[in-house]
Design a protein around this motif. Structure first.
Motif, PDB file in Angstrom:
ATOM      1  N   GLU A   1       0.807  -1.225   0.000  1.00  0.00           N
ATOM      2  CA  GLU A   1       0.000   0.000   0.000  1.00  0.00           C
ATOM      3  C   GLU A   1       0.842   1.278   0.000  1.00  0.00           C
ATOM      4  O   GLU A   1       0.507   2.231  -0.717  1.00  0.00           O
ATOM      5  N   PRO A   2       1.952   1.368   0.775  1.00  0.00           N
ATOM      6  CA  PRO A   2       2.776   2.585   0.685  1.00  0.00           C
ATOM      7  C   PRO A   2       3.317   2.828  -0.719  1.00  0.00           C
ATOM      8  O   PRO A   2       3.369   3.972  -1.181  1.00  0.00           O
ATOM      9  N   CYS A   3       3.700   1.754  -1.425  1.00  0.00           N
ATOM     10  CA  CYS A   3       4.231   1.920  -2.778  1.00  0.00           C
ATOM     11  C   CYS A   3       3.130   2.331  -3.754  1.00  0.00           C
ATOM     12  O   CYS A   3       3.361   3.163  -4.635  1.00  0.00           O
ATOM     13  N   VAL A   4       1.936   1.761  -3.590  1.00  0.00           N
ATOM     14  CA  VAL A   4       0.821   2.141  -4.462  1.00  0.00           C
ATOM     15  C   VAL A   4       0.460   3.603  -4.251  1.00  0.00           C
ATOM     16  O   VAL A   4       0.222   4.350  -5.204  1.00  0.00           O
ATOM     17  N   ARG A   5       0.443   4.047  -2.995  1.00  0.00           N
ATOM     18  CA  ARG A   5       0.139   5.459  -2.724  1.00  0.00           C
ATOM     19  C   ARG A   5       1.201   6.383  -3.322  1.00  0.00           C
ATOM     20  O   ARG A   5       0.915   7.521  -3.693  1.00  0.00           O
ATOM     21  N   ALA A   6       2.441   5.885  -3.433  1.00  0.00           N
ATOM     22  CA  ALA A   6       3.537   6.697  -3.976  1.00  0.00           C
ATOM     23  C   ALA A   6       3.567   6.695  -5.501  1.00  0.00           C
ATOM     24  O   ALA A   6       4.401   7.379  -6.089  1.00  0.00           O
ATOM     25  N   GLY A   7       2.674   5.936  -6.135  1.00  0.00           N
ATOM     26  CA  GLY A   7       2.605   5.958  -7.588  1.00  0.00           C
ATOM     27  C   GLY A   7       2.894   4.646  -8.285  1.00  0.00           C
ATOM     28  O   GLY A   7       2.867   4.579  -9.517  1.00  0.00           O
ATOM     29  N   GLU A   8       3.183   3.600  -7.527  1.00  0.00           N
ATOM     30  CA  GLU A   8       3.420   2.308  -8.153  1.00  0.00           C
ATOM     31  C   GLU A   8       2.154   1.803  -8.841  1.00  0.00           C
ATOM     32  O   GLU A   8       1.054   1.947  -8.325  1.00  0.00           O
ATOM     33  N   GLN A   9       2.309   1.218 -10.021  1.00  0.00           N
ATOM     34  CA  GLN A   9       1.200   0.583 -10.723  1.00  0.00           C
ATOM     35  C   GLN A   9       1.195  -0.890 -10.339  1.00  0.00           C
ATOM     36  O   GLN A   9       2.131  -1.613 -10.671  1.00  0.00           O
ATOM     37  N   ALA A  10       0.162  -1.319  -9.622  1.00  0.00           N
ATOM     38  CA  ALA A  10       0.141  -2.665  -9.054  1.00  0.00           C
ATOM     39  C   ALA A  10      -1.027  -3.470  -9.601  1.00  0.00           C
ATOM     40  O   ALA A  10      -2.138  -2.952  -9.756  1.00  0.00           O
ATOM     41  N   ARG A  11      -0.768  -4.718  -9.891  1.00  0.00           N
ATOM     42  CA  ARG A  11      -1.806  -5.660 -10.300  1.00  0.00           C
ATOM     43  C   ARG A  11      -1.587  -6.977  -9.572  1.00  0.00           C
ATOM     44  O   ARG A  11      -0.527  -7.193  -8.967  1.00  0.00           O
ATOM     45  N   VAL A  12      -2.585  -7.859  -9.640  1.00  0.00           N
ATOM     46  CA  VAL A  12      -2.511  -9.104  -8.880  1.00  0.00           C
ATOM     47  C   VAL A  12      -2.960 -10.275  -9.728  1.00  0.00           C
ATOM     48  O   VAL A  12      -3.858 -10.159 -10.560  1.00  0.00           O
ATOM     49  N   LEU A  13      -2.277 -11.417  -9.536  1.00  0.00           N
ATOM     50  CA  LEU A  13      -2.635 -12.690 -10.135  1.00  0.00           C
ATOM     51  C   LEU A  13      -2.672 -13.756  -9.032  1.00  0.00           C
ATOM     52  O   LEU A  13      -2.019 -13.588  -7.990  1.00  0.00           O
ATOM     53  N   PRO A  14      -3.415 -14.834  -9.256  1.00  0.00           N
ATOM     54  CA  PRO A  14      -3.390 -15.897  -8.248  1.00  0.00           C
ATOM     55  C   PRO A  14      -1.971 -16.388  -7.961  1.00  0.00           C
ATOM     56  O   PRO A  14      -1.631 -16.720  -6.823  1.00  0.00           O
ATOM     57  N   SER A  15      -1.136 -16.425  -8.993  1.00  0.00           N
ATOM     58  CA  SER A  15       0.271 -16.803  -8.808  1.00  0.00           C
ATOM     59  C   SER A  15       1.084 -16.176  -9.925  1.00  0.00           C
ATOM     60  O   SER A  15       0.550 -15.805 -10.975  1.00  0.00           O
ATOM     61  N   VAL A  16       2.386 -16.022  -9.694  1.00  0.00           N
ATOM     62  CA  VAL A  16       3.286 -15.519 -10.727  1.00  0.00           C
ATOM     63  C   VAL A  16       4.252 -16.636 -11.100  1.00  0.00           C
ATOM     64  O   VAL A  16       4.577 -17.488 -10.272  1.00  0.00           O
ATOM     65  N   PRO A  17       4.713 -16.654 -12.358  1.00  0.00           N
ATOM     66  CA  PRO A  17       5.529 -17.786 -12.811  1.00  0.00           C
ATOM     67  C   PRO A  17       6.932 -17.827 -12.231  1.00  0.00           C
ATOM     68  O   PRO A  17       7.562 -18.886 -12.178  1.00  0.00           O
ATOM     69  N   VAL A  18       7.437 -16.662 -11.789  1.00  0.00           N
ATOM     70  CA  VAL A  18       8.799 -16.601 -11.289  1.00  0.00           C
ATOM     71  C   VAL A  18       8.973 -15.288 -10.532  1.00  0.00           C
ATOM     72  O   VAL A  18       8.246 -14.316 -10.795  1.00  0.00           O
ATOM     73  N   LYS A  19       9.866 -15.244  -9.567  1.00  0.00           N
ATOM     74  CA  LYS A  19      10.222 -13.979  -8.922  1.00  0.00           C
ATOM     75  C   LYS A  19      11.183 -13.247  -9.850  1.00  0.00           C
ATOM     76  O   LYS A  19      12.241 -13.771 -10.188  1.00  0.00           O
ATOM     77  N   LEU A  20      10.815 -12.029 -10.245  1.00  0.00           N
ATOM     78  CA  LEU A  20      11.523 -11.368 -11.340  1.00  0.00           C
ATOM     79  C   LEU A  20      11.537  -9.866 -11.134  1.00  0.00           C
ATOM     80  O   LEU A  20      10.536  -9.280 -10.724  1.00  0.00           O
ATOM     81  N   VAL A  21      12.674  -9.241 -11.418  1.00  0.00           N
ATOM     82  CA  VAL A  21      12.787  -7.785 -11.472  1.00  0.00           C
ATOM     83  C   VAL A  21      13.522  -7.436 -12.767  1.00  0.00           C
ATOM     84  O   VAL A  21      14.642  -7.908 -12.987  1.00  0.00           O
ATOM     85  N   ILE A  22      12.882  -6.635 -13.624  1.00  0.00           N
ATOM     86  CA  ILE A  22      13.507  -6.203 -14.874  1.00  0.00           C
ATOM     87  C   ILE A  22      13.835  -4.722 -14.749  1.00  0.00           C
ATOM     88  O   ILE A  22      12.949  -3.897 -14.502  1.00  0.00           O
ATOM     89  N   ILE A  23      15.107  -4.369 -14.883  1.00  0.00           N
ATOM     90  CA  ILE A  23      15.569  -2.992 -14.780  1.00  0.00           C
ATOM     91  C   ILE A  23      15.675  -2.399 -16.180  1.00  0.00           C
ATOM     92  O   ILE A  23      16.517  -2.816 -16.980  1.00  0.00           O
ATOM     93  N   ASP A  24      14.785  -1.419 -16.475  1.00  0.00           N
ATOM     94  CA  ASP A  24      14.715  -0.843 -17.817  1.00  0.00           C
ATOM     95  C   ASP A  24      14.658  -1.992 -18.829  1.00  0.00           C
ATOM     96  O   ASP A  24      13.874  -2.908 -18.670  1.00  0.00           O
ATOM     97  N   GLU A  25      15.500  -1.938 -19.844  1.00  0.00           N
ATOM     98  CA  GLU A  25      15.676  -3.099 -20.731  1.00  0.00           C
ATOM     99  C   GLU A  25      17.128  -3.556 -20.686  1.00  0.00           C
ATOM    100  O   GLU A  25      17.640  -4.155 -21.631  1.00  0.00           O
TER     101      GLU A  25
END
Length: 327
Positions: free
Chosen positions: A189-213
């Protein structure tokens, strides 16, 4: 500030040693004729002329009055702004040049060695690498977020600081993220209030962070282990392109956490939070715990929301809430 530190500051702004020496001399003796400045700085006329012209061009010095031979420093605000912008442009050009040179090297020399495109990071090295990743982001971070979490104090502060720098942050959370005790309230919630675009799925395929490209961080700990102790750093290659495509497909099918509301006065935060958790697939016990209410109160709130939305069951309620912009 002593002369040595001031001289270094001027050098960092792009002035050479001679111009810096003349500027220091101006601060000590001006207003004064140019010949006096030359004698005090220990320069001949030609050296002084070159250095003084550099200061004039930088907006740091000028004639003191109608007599152009008498000179003095001028208020540096505008000049320093110009110097700083020039310096920033030079640094950016250097960054692009070095990055381009390595990219050329990688394409020509490393194409046959796939091991160089994927780095394995383990143990205590994970935390500093993750922190550097957030700090290096320039335009966008894309993330699949799910437990288990690496114990990294200040991780939420890093994310908030990145958002404050204007970096777009899109995150797809798993249902397990919402069910993690305190995670919704203290992290999401703090990140969403700060402008993060958040969505939810029942599960995600992998833990992943992509920095730019530029690269991706991929955790090997999601279903395979109970702790986050191994991570891959994936450099530009077909695998990175595949991970970016996977994220975009998942983003399109995920349920938004937050949007505009068409209801006058907006939806109460507690009800919006309830709908978030419900849409994410959280169970009744988890929702009641996160809201700090009893199951009986939860059921009463659900009945009120279903009545407001004209829904006969929870599925219809979630669907109608999304259509009305409540999620």
């Amino acid at each position: 500030m002593n002369n040595a530190k001031l001289g270094e500051a001027l050098r960092l702004l792009g002035l050479d040693q001679a111009a810096a020496r003349v500027y220091l001399t101006l601060l000590e003796t001006a207003p004064a004729p140019l010949i006096t400045i030359a004698e005090a700085a220990g320069m001949d006329a030609a050296e002084l002329a070159t250095a003084y012209d550099a200061l004039v061009d930088a907006g740091l010095a000028s004639a003191a009055h109608a007599d152009e031979d008498v000179v003095a420093p001028v208020p540096p605000t505008a000049g320093l702004e110009i110097l700083a912008r020039h310096r920033a442009a030079e640094v950016e050009e250097s960054r692009i040049a070095v990055g381009g040179a390595f990219e050329s090297f990688r394409r020509q020399r490393l194409a046959a060695y796939n091991d160089d495109l994927v780095e394995v990071v383990t143990g205590d090295a994970i935390g500093p690498r993750m922190r550097r990743a957030w700090a290096s982001a320039r335009e966008q971070i894309r993330q699949f977020e799910s437990p288990p979490y690496f114990p990294l104090p200040g991780a939420t502060d890093d994310a908030l600081a990145t958002l404050a720098r204007g970096v777009t942050q899109r995150v797809v959370y798993s249902r397990a993220s919402l069910e993690e005790p305190g995670h919704l309230k203290d992290v999401i919630e703090p990140c969403v209030r700060a402008g993060e675009q958040a969505r939810v799925l029942p599960s995600v395929p992998v833990k992943l962070v992509i920095i730019d490209e530029a690269y991706a961080l991929v955790s090997l700990s999601i279903k395979e282990a109970d702790v986050h102790n191994t991570m891959l750093v994936v450099q530009p290659c077909g695998l990175l392109s595949g991970l970016m495509a996977l994220f975009e497909l998942s983003w399109q099918s995920a349920l938004p956490f937050q949007g505009r509301t068409t209801r006058p006065g907006g939806l109460p935060p507690a009800d919006r939070r309830l709908l978030w958790l419900l849409a994410g697939g959280a169970g009744d016990d988890v929702i009641a715990r996160e809201l700090g209410i009893s199951r009986r109160t939860l059921f009463r709130r659900l009945q009120i929301l279903m009545a407001q939305l004209g829904a006969a069951n929870r599925f219809q309620m979630a669907l109608q809430a999304q259509r009305n912009g409540w999620l």
